[in-house]
Write an enzyme that holds these catalytic residues in place. Structure first.
Site, PDB file in Angstrom:
ATOM      1  N   MET A  99       0.830  -1.308  -0.013  1.00  0.00           N
ATOM      2  CA  MET A  99      -0.146  -0.072   0.001  1.00  0.00           C
ATOM      3  C   MET A  99       0.815   1.114  -0.005  1.00  0.00           C
ATOM      4  O   MET A  99       1.721   1.567   0.872  1.00  0.00           O
ATOM      5  CB  MET A  99      -0.873  -0.018   1.079  1.00  0.00           C
ATOM      6  CG  MET A  99      -1.995  -1.146   1.317  1.00  0.00           C
ATOM      7  SD  MET A  99      -2.935  -0.902   2.761  1.00  0.00           S
ATOM      8  CE  MET A  99      -1.971  -1.389   4.075  1.00  0.00           C
ATOM      9  N   LEU A 186       0.011   5.286   6.684  1.00  0.00           N
ATOM     10  CA  LEU A 186       1.107   5.561   5.809  1.00  0.00           C
ATOM     11  C   LEU A 186       1.537   4.432   5.212  1.00  0.00           C
ATOM     12  O   LEU A 186       0.911   3.294   5.500  1.00  0.00           O
ATOM     13  CB  LEU A 186       2.211   6.311   6.414  1.00  0.00           C
ATOM     14  CG  LEU A 186       1.681   7.701   7.014  1.00  0.00           C
ATOM     15  CD1 LEU A 186       2.992   8.500   7.682  1.00  0.00           C
ATOM     16  CD2 LEU A 186       1.002   8.694   6.046  1.00  0.00           C
ATOM     17  N   GLY A 187       2.616   4.389   4.207  1.00  0.00           N
ATOM     18  CA  GLY A 187       2.698   3.303   3.415  1.00  0.00           C
ATOM     19  C   GLY A 187       2.997   2.013   4.212  1.00  0.00           C
ATOM     20  O   GLY A 187       3.712   1.991   5.234  1.00  0.00           O
ATOM     21  N   SER A 188       2.660   1.037   3.841  1.00  0.00           N
ATOM     22  CA  SER A 188       2.492  -0.317   4.537  1.00  0.00           C
ATOM     23  C   SER A 188       2.452  -1.516   3.526  1.00  0.00           C
ATOM     24  O   SER A 188       2.188  -1.245   2.338  1.00  0.00           O
ATOM     25  CB  SER A 188       1.739  -0.331   5.535  1.00  0.00           C
ATOM     26  OG  SER A 188       0.518   0.054   5.238  1.00  0.00           O
ATOM     27  N   ARG A 189       1.883  -2.962   4.172  1.00  0.00           N
ATOM     28  CA  ARG A 189       1.486  -3.825   3.540  1.00  0.00           C
ATOM     29  C   ARG A 189       0.839  -4.882   4.172  1.00  0.00           C
ATOM     30  O   ARG A 189       0.822  -4.940   5.187  1.00  0.00           O
ATOM     31  CB  ARG A 189       2.830  -4.551   2.805  1.00  0.00           C
ATOM     32  CG  ARG A 189       3.626  -5.618   3.533  1.00  0.00           C
ATOM     33  CD  ARG A 189       4.808  -5.872   2.793  1.00  0.00           C
ATOM     34  NE  ARG A 189       4.971  -7.492   2.453  1.00  0.00           N
ATOM     35  CZ  ARG A 189       5.846  -7.898   1.829  1.00  0.00           C
ATOM     36  NH1 ARG A 189       6.975  -6.954   1.411  1.00  0.00           N
ATOM     37  NH2 ARG A 189       5.889  -9.297   1.375  1.00  0.00           N
TER      38      ARG A 189
END
Length: 219
Positions: A99, A186-189
């Protein structure tokens, strides 16, 4: 705070308020003082407000009618499809979804079933696309069991920027496919661990929509 159906998820309200307050302060000062020096940061702050609102958007999703389809738990891009080993499932297959900061970050249950285990691990903050992120980064995972006994694990993983994993589901909770259960700031997975032998319906590089994109057919 529990998952909400609001257009903007409540977790974002403080961030929206802070950024909007800063914008009004700078914009008001620019108008009152006729200051170009304040107008520039005010314009930048307005972009920040729009970004924060976009980040915490919480759209409705409609899972596919075929209940045998396991759906993506996250919006993003598929970065891995292949074999894996997971401590709660053993040998299995894994699908990983990255993401970016521009994706919706609300996470959804990939199947309908009961939460039979929940686990948390402190860790590092590698870029979520990094191969070691699945085992080294901070993460929170759930193991769900369908009524037919099939178990699936899905793990929220913090990324390079992300510093807060929110998971509202507890052991014993019943989740329906596509139901909101948490988010990552925020950005992650998110990694999904599945029984072996299932044919993946997605490929690396494909874009997913949480609660709608089918990953595999469980049968």
């Amino acid at each position: 705070m529990r998952p909400s159906n609001a257009l903007i998820t409540p977790e974002g309200y403080p961030f929206i308020a802070y950024s909007a307050g800063l914008f009004l302060f700078l914009a008001g000062g620019a108008v009152l003082l006729k200051s170009v020096a304040l107008a520039v940061p005010a314009a930048v702050t307005l972009l920040l407000v729009l970004f924060v609102i976009s980040f915490f958007r919480n759209p409705e999703r409609m899972p596919p009618a075929d209940t045998a389809l396991l759906v993506a738990p996250a919006d993003g891009t598929v970065v891995y499809v292949g074999p894996a080993t997971q401590e709660h499932l053993g040998a299995c297959q894994k699908i990983s979804i990255f993401m970016s900061v521009f994706n919706v970050h609300v996470n959804r249950a990939p199947i309908s079933g009961t939460v039979v285990d929940r686990f948390y691990k402190q860790g590092k903050f590698y870029d979520a696309r990094h191969a070691d992120a699945s085992c080294e980064n901070e993460q929170c995972g759930l193991v769900m069991e369908q009524d037919n006994g099939v178990r699936v694990a899905f793990v929220q993983i913090a990324g390079l920027i992300a510093r807060r994993i929110l998971c509202y589901a507890e052991v014993g909770d019943r989740l329906e496919r596509g139901q909101r259960y948490g988010m990552i700031r925020l950005g992650s997975r998110v990694d999904v661990y599945l029984p072996e032998g299932l044919e993946s319906l997605v490929t690396v590089g494909q874009t997913t929509v949480a609660g709608e994109t089918a990953l595999v057919r469980l049968g």
